[in-house]
Design an enzyme around this catalytic site. Structure first.
Site, PDB file in Angstrom:
ATOM      1  CG  MET A  88     -11.474  -2.703   4.780  1.00  0.00           C
ATOM      2  SD  MET A  88      -9.829  -2.329   4.131  1.00  0.00           S
ATOM      3  CE  MET A  88      -9.149  -1.323   5.463  1.00  0.00           C
ATOM      4  N   GLY A 146       1.253  -2.053   4.089  1.00  0.00           N
ATOM      5  CA  GLY A 146       1.865  -0.740   3.917  1.00  0.00           C
ATOM      6  C   GLY A 146       3.110  -0.597   4.757  1.00  0.00           C
ATOM      7  CB  THR A 147       3.566  -0.094   8.407  1.00  0.00           C
ATOM      8  OG1 THR A 147       2.619   0.975   8.486  1.00  0.00           O
ATOM      9  CG2 THR A 147       4.722   0.174   9.360  1.00  0.00           C
ATOM     10  CG  HIS A 161      -3.813  -1.664  -1.828  1.00  0.00           C
ATOM     11  ND1 HIS A 161      -4.884  -2.465  -2.208  1.00  0.00           N
ATOM     12  CD2 HIS A 161      -4.283  -0.840  -0.861  1.00  0.00           C
ATOM     13  CE1 HIS A 161      -5.939  -2.130  -1.492  1.00  0.00           C
ATOM     14  NE2 HIS A 161      -5.607  -1.142  -0.670  1.00  0.00           N
ATOM     15  CG  MET A 169     -11.551   3.279   1.661  1.00  0.00           C
ATOM     16  SD  MET A 169     -10.119   3.090   2.751  1.00  0.00           S
ATOM     17  CE  MET A 169      -8.790   3.218   1.536  1.00  0.00           C
ATOM     18  CG  MET A 204      -8.324   6.961   2.334  1.00  0.00           C
ATOM     19  SD  MET A 204      -7.423   6.878   3.894  1.00  0.00           S
ATOM     20  CE  MET A 204      -6.677   5.244   3.749  1.00  0.00           C
ATOM     21  CG  HIS A 216      -9.643   0.164  -0.765  1.00  0.00           C
ATOM     22  ND1 HIS A 216      -9.172  -0.059   0.517  1.00  0.00           N
ATOM     23  CD2 HIS A 216     -11.004   0.194  -0.660  1.00  0.00           C
ATOM     24  CE1 HIS A 216     -10.202  -0.165   1.341  1.00  0.00           C
ATOM     25  NE2 HIS A 216     -11.321  -0.001   0.658  1.00  0.00           N
ATOM     26  CG  ASP A 237      -5.828  -2.858   3.460  1.00  0.00           C
ATOM     27  OD1 ASP A 237      -4.880  -2.694   4.249  1.00  0.00           O
ATOM     28  OD2 ASP A 237      -6.237  -1.963   2.700  1.00  0.00           O
ATOM     29  N   GLY A 238      -4.939  -4.582   6.495  1.00  0.00           N
ATOM     30  CA  GLY A 238      -4.970  -3.984   7.823  1.00  0.00           C
ATOM     31  C   GLY A 238      -4.187  -4.787   8.839  1.00  0.00           C
ATOM     32  N   GLY A 239      -3.112  -4.201   9.342  1.00  0.00           N
ATOM     33  CA  GLY A 239      -2.328  -4.866  10.367  1.00  0.00           C
ATOM     34  C   GLY A 239      -1.535  -6.051   9.869  1.00  0.00           C
ATOM     35  CB  SER A 281      -0.910   0.015   1.223  1.00  0.00           C
ATOM     36  OG  SER A 281      -1.543   1.275   1.343  1.00  0.00           O
ATOM     37  N   GLY A 302      -8.817   4.158   7.069  1.00  0.00           N
ATOM     38  CA  GLY A 302      -8.511   5.573   7.245  1.00  0.00           C
ATOM     39  C   GLY A 302      -7.048   5.848   7.479  1.00  0.00           C
ATOM     40  CG  PHE A 303      -5.555   7.163  10.071  1.00  0.00           C
ATOM     41  CD1 PHE A 303      -4.915   8.328   9.669  1.00  0.00           C
ATOM     42  CD2 PHE A 303      -6.858   7.258  10.551  1.00  0.00           C
ATOM     43  CE1 PHE A 303      -5.555   9.559   9.747  1.00  0.00           C
ATOM     44  CE2 PHE A 303      -7.507   8.484  10.645  1.00  0.00           C
ATOM     45  CZ  PHE A 303      -6.845   9.636  10.229  1.00  0.00           C
ATOM     46  N   GLY A 352      -0.777   1.553   9.854  1.00  0.00           N
ATOM     47  CA  GLY A 352      -0.119   1.307  11.118  1.00  0.00           C
ATOM     48  C   GLY A 352      -1.004   0.796  12.232  1.00  0.00           C
ATOM     49  CG  ASP A 365      -5.178   2.259   0.827  1.00  0.00           C
ATOM     50  OD1 ASP A 365      -6.125   1.466   0.662  1.00  0.00           O
ATOM     51  OD2 ASP A 365      -4.096   1.931   1.347  1.00  0.00           O
TER      52      ASP A 365
END
Length: 226
Positions: A139, A203-204, A35, A70, A39, A68, A181-183, A10, A144-145, A147, A37
């Site tokens: 998700m 991402g991170t 990817h 959003m 927003m 994606h 997606d996420g964590g 991401s 939204g963010f 990390g 994002d």
């Protein structure tokens, strides 16, 4: 039957002052998708990029642009992102009045259509659109963010959607990707994969350490399945 896991870095976690170079770097490092994002500061509490940025990035990689959205109302921007170079366009059911119509619009533009489920969005939202999706995005954080930490309740959702996909595609050549997606990091990637994911957004975990670390980061996300 699941394909080998694919990694979709991401660019939300990339260096925004050098986005073109960052996209080239993760492409060379072994990313399968890029990817993106999008927003709007309304549907989610953050504001990122628009079609002009996607268009500007398109020459920097031939990899799949996994966009994606959003944003709400989402239908107003689908065509613009398709023209900008998106290959997959994923939308949220809550972002428009007629999800089926939105998915048809995406496909009519020659793009793959995805639907994204927020942590509190029930699996039942898929009941009448399975025939119209090419990808389902779970998700595993609230959007939204970057990390954030993986929400454990989403493991059951991933498993449930995997079962639905397998039931719909059994005996056919049809492919529906299950993306998470996420964590996602080296510790959580195997958890998502074992639950049924075949595309991981990170991402991170991808962009930490700078360009010289990207290839190793992606290899760790793939884990022992490679």
């Amino acid at each position: 039957m699941q394909q080998p896991v694919r990694i979709a870095p991401s660019i939300l976690s990339a260096d925004f002052a050098n986005l073109g170079a960052e996209v080239r770097a993760v492409d060379a490092a072994g990313a399968d998708y890029i990817h993106i994002d999008v927003m709007d500061g309304h549907f989610v509490p953050n504001l990122t990029i628009g079609p002009m940025v996607v268009q500007a990035l398109r020459p920097h990689s031939a990899k799949v642009f996994d966009v994606h959205l959003m944003i709400s109302p989402v239908d107003n921007f689908v065509t613009a992102f398709a023209k900008a170079g998106a290959d997959i366009i994923t939308v949220h059911p809550e972002a428009g009045a007629h999800t089926h119509r939105t998915l048809q619009l995406i496909r009519s533009l020659g793009k793959k259509a995805g639907v994204a489920l927020n942590p509190a969005t029930p699996v039942s939202v898929l009941d009448y659109i399975m025939d119209d999706v090419d990808m389902i995005l779970v998700m595993s954080v609230n959007p939204g963010f970057g990390g954030q930490s993986f929400i454990n309740s989403q493991k059951d959702k991933i498993r449930a959607i995997r079962q639905r996909i397998d039931a719909v595609t059994a005996g056919t050549s049809r492919v529906i990707d299950l993306e998470v997606d996420g964590g996602i990091n080296a510790e959580m990637a195997p958890v998502a994969i074992s639950a049924g994911a075949d595309v991981l957004v990170a991402g991170t975990a991808t962009f930490q350490g700078g360009p010289e670390a990207y290839a190793d980061n992606i290899r760790r996300l793939r884990g022992p399945l490679v």
